[in-house]
Design an enzyme around this catalytic site. Structure first.
Site, mmCIF file in Angstrom:
data_model
loop_
_atom_site.group_PDB
_atom_site.id
_atom_site.type_symbol
_atom_site.label_atom_id
_atom_site.label_comp_id
_atom_site.label_asym_id
_atom_site.label_seq_id
_atom_site.Cartn_x
_atom_site.Cartn_y
_atom_site.Cartn_z
ATOM 1 N N ASP A 29 0.849 -1.199 0.000
ATOM 2 C CA ASP A 29 0.000 0.000 0.000
ATOM 3 C C ASP A 29 0.883 1.247 0.000
ATOM 4 O O ASP A 29 1.888 1.318 0.703
ATOM 5 C CB ASP A 29 -0.918 -0.002 1.229
ATOM 6 C CG ASP A 29 -2.070 0.968 1.077
ATOM 7 O OD1 ASP A 29 -3.224 0.510 0.944
ATOM 8 O OD2 ASP A 29 -1.822 2.197 1.086
ATOM 9 N N GLY A 92 -15.368 3.310 4.060
ATOM 10 C CA GLY A 92 -14.215 4.090 3.600
ATOM 11 C C GLY A 92 -13.591 3.587 2.321
ATOM 12 O O GLY A 92 -12.418 3.855 2.053
ATOM 13 N N GLN A 93 -14.366 2.853 1.492
ATOM 14 C CA GLN A 93 -13.785 2.373 0.232
ATOM 15 C C GLN A 93 -13.456 3.561 -0.666
ATOM 16 O O GLN A 93 -14.319 4.408 -0.947
ATOM 17 C CB GLN A 93 -14.747 1.424 -0.499
ATOM 18 C CG GLN A 93 -14.103 0.830 -1.755
ATOM 19 C CD GLN A 93 -14.983 -0.200 -2.470
ATOM 20 O OE1 GLN A 93 -16.117 -0.436 -2.080
ATOM 21 N NE2 GLN A 93 -14.434 -0.801 -3.520
ATOM 22 N N HIS A 99 -10.111 -5.093 -3.296
ATOM 23 C CA HIS A 99 -8.767 -5.310 -2.759
ATOM 24 C C HIS A 99 -8.894 -5.778 -1.329
ATOM 25 O O HIS A 99 -9.664 -5.213 -0.544
ATOM 26 C CB HIS A 99 -7.917 -4.038 -2.863
ATOM 27 C CG HIS A 99 -8.606 -2.803 -2.393
ATOM 28 N ND1 HIS A 99 -9.524 -2.129 -3.175
ATOM 29 C CD2 HIS A 99 -8.529 -2.132 -1.227
ATOM 30 C CE1 HIS A 99 -9.972 -1.079 -2.493
ATOM 31 N NE2 HIS A 99 -9.397 -1.071 -1.303
ATOM 32 N N LEU A 100 -8.121 -6.799 -1.025
ATOM 33 C CA LEU A 100 -8.061 -7.330 0.336
ATOM 34 C C LEU A 100 -6.854 -6.694 1.006
ATOM 35 O O LEU A 100 -5.723 -6.841 0.525
ATOM 36 C CB LEU A 100 -7.924 -8.854 0.265
ATOM 37 C CG LEU A 100 -7.838 -9.612 1.584
ATOM 38 C CD1 LEU A 100 -9.059 -9.359 2.463
ATOM 39 C CD2 LEU A 100 -7.702 -11.119 1.308
ATOM 40 N N HIS A 101 -7.090 -5.952 2.103
ATOM 41 C CA HIS A 101 -5.982 -5.370 2.866
ATOM 42 C C HIS A 101 -5.409 -6.450 3.785
ATOM 43 O O HIS A 101 -6.165 -7.087 4.534
ATOM 44 C CB HIS A 101 -6.475 -4.235 3.767
ATOM 45 C CG HIS A 101 -7.001 -3.021 3.076
ATOM 46 N ND1 HIS A 101 -6.249 -1.888 2.901
ATOM 47 C CD2 HIS A 101 -8.221 -2.747 2.535
ATOM 48 C CE1 HIS A 101 -6.979 -0.946 2.292
ATOM 49 N NE2 HIS A 101 -8.178 -1.449 2.054
HETATM 50 P P1 AMP Z 1 -9.854 1.433 0.381
HETATM 51 O O1 AMP Z 1 -10.035 2.643 1.264
HETATM 52 O O2 AMP Z 1 -10.233 0.139 1.045
HETATM 53 O O3 AMP Z 1 -10.508 1.614 -0.972
HETATM 54 O O4 AMP Z 1 -8.301 1.313 0.169
HETATM 55 C C1 AMP Z 1 -7.607 1.845 -0.921
HETATM 56 C C2 AMP Z 1 -6.149 1.725 -0.605
HETATM 57 O O5 AMP Z 1 -5.410 1.873 -1.798
HETATM 58 C C3 AMP Z 1 -5.634 2.764 0.389
HETATM 59 O O6 AMP Z 1 -5.074 2.118 1.512
HETATM 60 C C4 AMP Z 1 -4.584 3.532 -0.429
HETATM 61 O O7 AMP Z 1 -3.486 3.942 0.340
HETATM 62 C C5 AMP Z 1 -4.212 2.514 -1.480
HETATM 63 N N1 AMP Z 1 -3.683 3.056 -2.722
HETATM 64 C C6 AMP Z 1 -4.215 4.039 -3.498
HETATM 65 N N2 AMP Z 1 -3.477 4.258 -4.584
HETATM 66 C C7 AMP Z 1 -2.430 3.386 -4.516
HETATM 67 C C8 AMP Z 1 -1.298 3.132 -5.343
HETATM 68 N N3 AMP Z 1 -1.095 3.798 -6.485
HETATM 69 N N4 AMP Z 1 -0.443 2.153 -4.961
HETATM 70 C C9 AMP Z 1 -0.634 1.485 -3.813
HETATM 71 N N5 AMP Z 1 -1.679 1.673 -2.994
HETATM 72 C C10 AMP Z 1 -2.567 2.614 -3.335
#
Ligand code: AMP
Length: 113
Positions: A29, A92-93, A99-101
């Site tokens: 991330d 908070g998406q 995407h799986l964190h």
């Molecule tokens: P969400 O809030 O679950 O949609 O998470 C989106 C995640 O994508 C966040 O943790 C961001 O920091 C991450 N993110 C956004 N753009 C990028 C990128 N270019 N490379 C890596 N992570 C990213």
């Protein structure tokens, strides 16, 4: 193609890739919320978990299995880790490509904020 995660898959946007197979890509991330924060995504563009179809069951299972494997490789299996999908605004998406964190390397609170 406007999706930033699709662009990471094609290499149009750089990322710190740590895993790839025919169906799944994982990378660090860009704004880590824990010492280890990795995103595990399908190559298939699905906007959110609530858009998944029955036919995606195997794919979602494999995302979790890749999360388990990466956790092992990162050395956080014993200490603990969290796997999270955010779906839509209350969760908070921010990126609409599922995407799986994978989060680890510190203690997390429960309930989540
Ligand atoms: P969400 O809030 O679950 O949609 O998470 C989106 C995640 O994508 C966040 O943790 C961001 O920091 C991450 N993110 C956004 N753009 C990028 C990128 N270019 N490379 C890596 N992570 C990213």
């Amino acid at each position: 193609m406007e999706c930033i995660f699709c662009k990471i898959i094609t290499g149009e946007i750089p990322a710190k890739l740590i895993y790839q197979d025919d169906d799944i890509v994982a990378f660090r991330d860009i704004s880590p919320q824990a010492p280890i924060h990795i995103l595990i995504i399908p190559r298939k563009h699905i906007e959110r978990i609530s858009d998944m179809k029955d036919e995606d069951a195997g794919l979602i299972g494999n995302l979790v299995l890749v999360g388990k494997k990466i956790a092992q490789d990162e050395g956080i299996t014993e200490s603990g880790f969290r796997l999270v999908f955010n779906n839509n605004k209350d969760a908070g998406q921010a990126v609409f490509h599922i995407h799986l964190h994978l989060l680890g390397g510190r203690k997390f609170s429960w309930p989540p904020g």
